[in-house]
Design an enzyme around this catalytic site. Structure first.
Site, PDB file in Angstrom:
ATOM      1  N   LYS A   1       0.965  -1.364   0.140  1.00  9.49           N
ATOM      2  CA  LYS A   1       0.481  -0.167  -0.389  1.00  9.49           C
ATOM      3  C   LYS A   1       1.064   0.816  -0.221  1.00  9.49           C
ATOM      4  CE  LYS A   1      -4.379   0.541   0.551  1.00  9.49           C
ATOM      5  NZ  LYS A   1      -5.773  -0.469  -0.308  1.00  9.49           N
TER       6      LYS A   1
ATOM      7  N   ASP B   1      -7.130   4.106  -4.430  1.00  9.35           N
ATOM      8  CA  ASP B   1      -7.818   4.270  -3.219  1.00  9.35           C
ATOM      9  C   ASP B   1      -8.484   5.804  -2.619  1.00  9.35           C
ATOM     10  OD1 ASP B   1      -8.053   2.206  -0.264  1.00  9.35           O
ATOM     11  OD2 ASP B   1      -6.942   4.343   0.369  1.00  9.35           O
TER      12      ASP B   1
HETATM   13  N1  GLU Z   1      -7.309  -0.062  -3.009  1.00  5.67           N
HETATM   14  C1  GLU Z   1      -8.334  -0.879  -3.044  1.00  5.67           C
HETATM   15  C2  GLU Z   1      -8.371  -1.621  -2.337  1.00  5.67           C
HETATM   16  O1  GLU Z   1      -8.241  -1.953   0.078  1.00  5.67           O
HETATM   17  C3  GLU Z   1      -7.552  -1.616  -4.747  1.00  5.67           C
HETATM   18  C4  GLU Z   1      -6.490  -1.831  -4.331  1.00  5.67           C
HETATM   19  C5  GLU Z   1      -6.207  -2.772  -5.538  1.00  5.67           C
HETATM   20  O2  GLU Z   1      -6.037  -2.856  -6.661  1.00  5.67           O
HETATM   21  O3  GLU Z   1      -4.572  -2.707  -5.725  1.00  5.67           O
HETATM   22  O4  GLU Z   1      -8.280  -3.084  -1.955  1.00  5.67           O
END
Ligand code: GLU
Length: 449
Positions: free
Chosen positions: A122, A162
């Site tokens: 992340k 996100d």
């Molecule tokens: N931010 C989204 C999550 O919490 C998507 C992450 C992504 O697609 O890599 O899963």
């Protein structure tokens, strides 16, 4: 196991959100550790709670008036045990290392549940896009990518969106990556349809949540149709959660943003939802403007000193918190139960506090934890990566069918794993155990790296 938590707290005493998520996780995988002493012997937990790599960097950028700003950028690469690092970028003033580490930790096990070969990461920045012009956002994204580009790649680490990072930001980030690397690759997901994106990616998190909720309800002989739903948030996740509830005949009563919420007793129908999408995605306005258009609805401003959120006290059947972490306190959970809510499916990451989860457990509320319920977003990101590698794109129906099948598989796996460890019907235990076992056994296979 207590040692792993104590080490975590001792090493970074101020990282409260990270400790919260680690504690919740470790408690539910205890039965697996008891059955598999090799995990303890080979310090799998101690390795899992320490990111493989953490990248912190300066992001200097210029606003439209020529003022210079400096933000902090993050990418926490938590685990590559089962695939390249994968996870979103969050641009929000609350972003710090604790928040990014908690999100990256959750992402590892969520991605493991998707059935796809995806590691967990992340990232983001403490940048606030609210009130910034398009050109300011573009300059910020370019400055952010000017450092991040050397750490990511289609086989290394694949970021996505996100909170605060949507289609617009992914476009600016991708453009800068392409320019710096002179390579057109699937290095980001959530891309535009004409340049490597996947159909259904925007819808996938919200649709997936309601597919998951429908599976949970189905086990009790119930359906989404005719139920009253409380939804928080009004961003991408909340919008498509509401859309799928409407498709399946449910009634959406609430939506919110950081300033407050709206309650529409008549229900937010398709036309009203289209208004919200235009308001939030195009005009980038505030949810209170809903009441200018639909005066029968009520707007209630957020009151941070209250300690509970009035959005959760309306009578309803089901709730989807789709705003942000720790948005449902113990008090909110008691209001939900008192209002008749029998199902809570998490849309945001870690929206329920530990006290709230205890209340749901005590009152036998059906509870779908985020890492299972909101895995549809990253699952379709995984499908976007597949399409990019093939240099092909699938139809809407193909992607939606695969999404639906993945969510059904996650739901089944949660129940099966919970039952295998004597925790029948416990989705929290099932999701944590299933996510963990796959990652832990890959770690053992690959040796001490
Ligand atoms: N931010 C989204 C999550 O919490 C998507 C992450 C992504 O697609 O890599 O899963």
């Amino acid at each position: 196991m207590e040692q792993a938590i104590a080490d975590c707290i001792g090493r970074d005493p101020e990282q409260r959100e990270f400790h919260q998520v680690v504690r919740e996780f470790l408690v539910s995988i205890r039965p697996v550790l008891d059955r598999h002493p090799e995990y303890r012997r080979l310090a799998v937990l101690e390795r899992l709670v320490e990111p493989e790599r953490m990248i912190l960097f300066r992001v200097p950028w210029m606003d439209d008036q020529g003022g210079v700003h400096v933000n902090r950028g993050y990418r926490v690469e938590m685990s590559s045990a089962i695939g390249p690092y994968k996870g979103g970028l969050r641009f929000h003033p609350s972003v710090n290392l604790s928040i990014i580490k908690f999100l990256a930790f959750e992402q590892v096990f969520k991605n493991s549940l998707t059935t796809l070969p995806l590691g967990g990461a992340k990232g983001g920045a403490d940048f606030d896009p609210k009130g910034r012009s398009d050109t300011e956002v573009m300059r910020f994204c370019q400055a952010f990518m000017a450092e991040l580009f050397r750490h990511i790649g289609e086989d290394t680490d694949v970021p996505a969106g996100d909170i605060g990072v949507g289609a617009r930001e992914i476009g600016y980030l991708f453009g800068m990556y392409k320019k710096l690397q002179n390579k057109f690759t699937g290095v980001l997901t959530g891309k535009g349809l004409d340049w490597g994106g996947s159909l259904i990616r925007p819808e996938s998190t919200g649709y997936g949540i309601i597919y998951f909720a429908a599976e949970m309800l189905g086990r009790c002989g119930e359906t989404v149709a005719g139920k009253r739903w409380l939804v928080s948030g009004s961003g991408n996740v909340a919008q498509f959660t509401a859309e799928k509830i409407l498709h399946l005949g449910g009634r959406v009563l609430t939506m919110s943003d950081s300033s407050g919420h709206i309650y529409d007793e008549e229900g937010i129908d398709a036309a009203k939802l289209a208004f919200i999408k235009e308001l939030k995605n195009v005009r980038r306005g505030r949810i209170r403007e809903y009441c200018d258009q639909y005066p029968q609805a009520v707007y209630v401003p957020a009151d941070p000193v209250l300690g509970w959120n009035p959005l959760w006290h309306y009578p309803a059947d089901c709730a989807v918190p789709a705003a942000t972490q720790n948005e449902i306190t113990g008090q909110d959970a008691r209001h939900l139960v008192a209002g008749g809510v029998r199902l809570v499916c998490e849309g945001a990451n870690m929206p329920s506090t530990p006290e709230a989860i205890a209340v749901f457990r005590e009152h036998a509320v059906l509870f779908g934890p985020a890492k299972a319920a909101n895995a549809g977003g990253v699952a379709v990101s995984g499908l976007e990566m597949v399409q990019d590698s093939m240099r092909m794109s699938w139809t809407r129906e193909e992607v939606d069918t695969r999404l639906h099948a993945i969510i059904r598989a996650i739901h089944r796996t949660c129940l099966d794993e919970a039952a295998a460890y004597g925790r029948e019907g416990d989705y929290v235990a099932g999701a944590n155990i299933a996510g963990f076992v796959k990652v832990a056994s890959a770690m053992l296979d690959q040796g001490l790296v």
